[in-house]
Design an enzyme around this catalytic site. Structure first.
Site, PDB file in Angstrom:
ATOM      1  N   CYS A   1       0.858  -1.183   0.000  1.00 47.16           N
ATOM      2  CA  CYS A   1       0.000   0.000   0.000  1.00 47.16           C
ATOM      3  C   CYS A   1       0.891   1.229   0.000  1.00 47.16           C
ATOM      4  O   CYS A   1       1.751   1.357  -0.859  1.00 47.16           O
ATOM      5  CB  CYS A   1      -0.971  -0.022   1.180  1.00 47.16           C
TER       6      CYS A   1
ATOM      7  N   ARG B   1      -2.138  -0.760   5.519  1.00 43.71           N
ATOM      8  CA  ARG B   1      -3.362  -1.248   4.865  1.00 43.71           C
ATOM      9  C   ARG B   1      -3.115  -2.617   4.240  1.00 43.71           C
ATOM     10  O   ARG B   1      -3.997  -3.479   4.210  1.00 43.71           O
ATOM     11  CB  ARG B   1      -3.827  -0.256   3.782  1.00 43.71           C
TER      12      ARG B   1
END
Lengths: 300, 146
Positions: free
Chosen positions: A251, A256
């Site tokens: 990410c 994430r």
């Protein structure tokens, strides 16, 4: 004798490949005082824990606890042992991680614990928000836990952490890459999430060959994970990932993609999934690495 | 106007943080998150009368008012579930309210580096602080006119 903390028998969890990796809020509420279980809060906002946390929960701060203070890397075996010992965690403890932002940082903390091979680390489905939304208790009281003896274990990055050299090799062999950022970051239109500061990388776009499946697709609005069937439809159906595929997720800074790493490796049971924690902040600044872009030129 | 001078009250806050050991700076920030003055009735529930700071990762609004004597009052609307950002608001309210327009405009954008905050709060968050101050300064310039 190690106290065995039972699994959450909730029906939703049984369909996942590793149901022992997840607990529901209802289960946790009933097991807060189980011997051998420690609840750990990891948030993006490093002050949230102090404003109120699950009774008995300790705080693990991603910035101040899990990262080395000088090198851009995680703490070493001694640092990790020192941290967990101070939280009253032994090698046999069941750690239940939870946090804000649909468990981004909790998944990240769990992933770091997995680098050290901590055996029983679980996530609270729905995280902090679901616990609060259900009106469950919070406290500002910081638990005084007896320091424990956590052994010094060498961190093993090989199995679940990818470095930029690994990613370059992965491109060459056409390995599966999943970019879990927003579509605008993937296309190169934005350098960070919408509404976040557009800084951190000099180039926009994505790693060649990466498919875009934003992390959020794996989560319901209440922060819980989608069901096993729904997840399989996304990652196996739409994306076409096959069991046994060598997969790297990334990410912007690796938090994430820890969420997606958890989904692919723990909930769906893919055996070879790595998180490229250098992610776009590294790739988008590296000299001469290949970049694909589907929007106009973006330069920081 | 001297660029680089920190207004007296803000300097006191800066010194307070700088003198603390690293592990106590987060506690001090939490303390400031509880010191954000409540919104006056004319702004309560009127976010349209305030400016959103999009660089902050949570809904965050700021309004600045200038009295006849050129002294500034800042108002902040930040959710309780964003204590770090509320802490920034508390620092700015405590340090800048009562300063003159000239003093606020002269405040160095990166004053927080002198507080050691960058050692305990992530860079992304701290950019939120810079952004809040930048928008305050812009509001003051607009109100001051050409």
């Amino acid at each position: 004798m190690r106290p065995v903390v039972e699994r959450d028998p909730a029906e939703k969890l049984r369909a996942y490949s590793h149901p022992e990796r997840l607990v529901t809020t209802a289960w946790l509420a009933d097991h807060l005082h189980d011997p051998g279980l420690v609840v750990a809060e990891s948030d993006e906002d490093v002050l949230l824990y102090e404003t109120g946390h699950i009774p008995g929960a300790v705080k693990i701060d991603w910035l101040n606890d899990l990262n080395d203070a000088v090198t851009r890397d995680y703490v070493d075996g001694e640092g990790f042992a020192l941290l967990l010992s101070s939280k009253g965690v032994t090698r046999d403890t069941t750690i239940v991680f939870y946090g804000d932002k649909s468990n981004w940082w909790a998944a990240y903390a769990l992933w770091v614990a997995s680098l050290f091979g901590h055996a029983d680390a679980r996530l609270l489905d729905g995280g902090r928000q679901k616990w609060i939304d259900e009106g469950r208790p919070l406290t500002t009281e910081v638990p005084e836990r007896e320091p424990a003896e956590y052994p010094v274990v060498e961190r093993d990055d090989k199995a679940i952490r990818a470095f930029r050299e690994d990613v370059l090799a992965h491109i060459a062999t056409r390995g599966r890459l999943v970019d879990v950022r927003s579509p605008q970051e993937y296309s190169g239109e934005l350098l960070a999430m919408p509404d976040y500061p557009q800084e951190g990388a000099l180039r926009g776009g994505h790693i060649p060959g990466a498919a875009n499946v934003p992390w959020k697709r794996a989560a319901n609005d209440d922060g819980t994970f989608k069901t096993a069937g729904e997840l399989r439809a996304i990652y196996e159906g739409e994306l076409g990932l096959a069991h046994g595929d060598d997969v790297i997720a990334y990410c912007r800074i690796g938090e994430r993609s820890s969420h997606t790493w958890f989904v692919l490796s723990q909930l769906l049971g893919f055996p070879q999934v790595r998180n490229y924690d250098g992610s776009w902040v590294e790739w988008g600044n590296l000299v001469r690495v290949p970049i694909e872009r589907s929007a106009g030129t973006v330069r920081g | 106007m001297t660029v680089g001078a920190v207004p007296v009250r803000l300097q006191e806050v800066v010194d307070e943080f700088a003198d603390l050991p690293r592990e106590l700076r987060l506690e001090a920030l939490l303390d400031y998150s509880r010191r954000v003055p409540p919104l006056p009735a004319r702004l309560e529930g009127h976010r349209d009368a305030m400016e959103q700071v999009h660089e902050c990762q949570t809904p965050f609004f700021v309004a600045s008012e200038v009295a006849d004597d050129q002294r500034v009052t800042l108002w902040f609307d930040a959710p309780p579930e964003a204590p770090t950002t509320r802490g920034f608001a508390g620092i700015l309210a405590g340090g800048l309210n009562g300063a003159t327009v000239g003093e606020v405009l002269a405040t160095p954008d990166g004053f927080w580096t002198m507080m050691g905050l960058h050692e305990v709060v992530s860079p992304l968050r701290l950019r939120g602080m810079t952004a809040i101050l930048a928008r305050v300064k812009r509001q003051l310039r607009v109100q001051a006119g050409p």
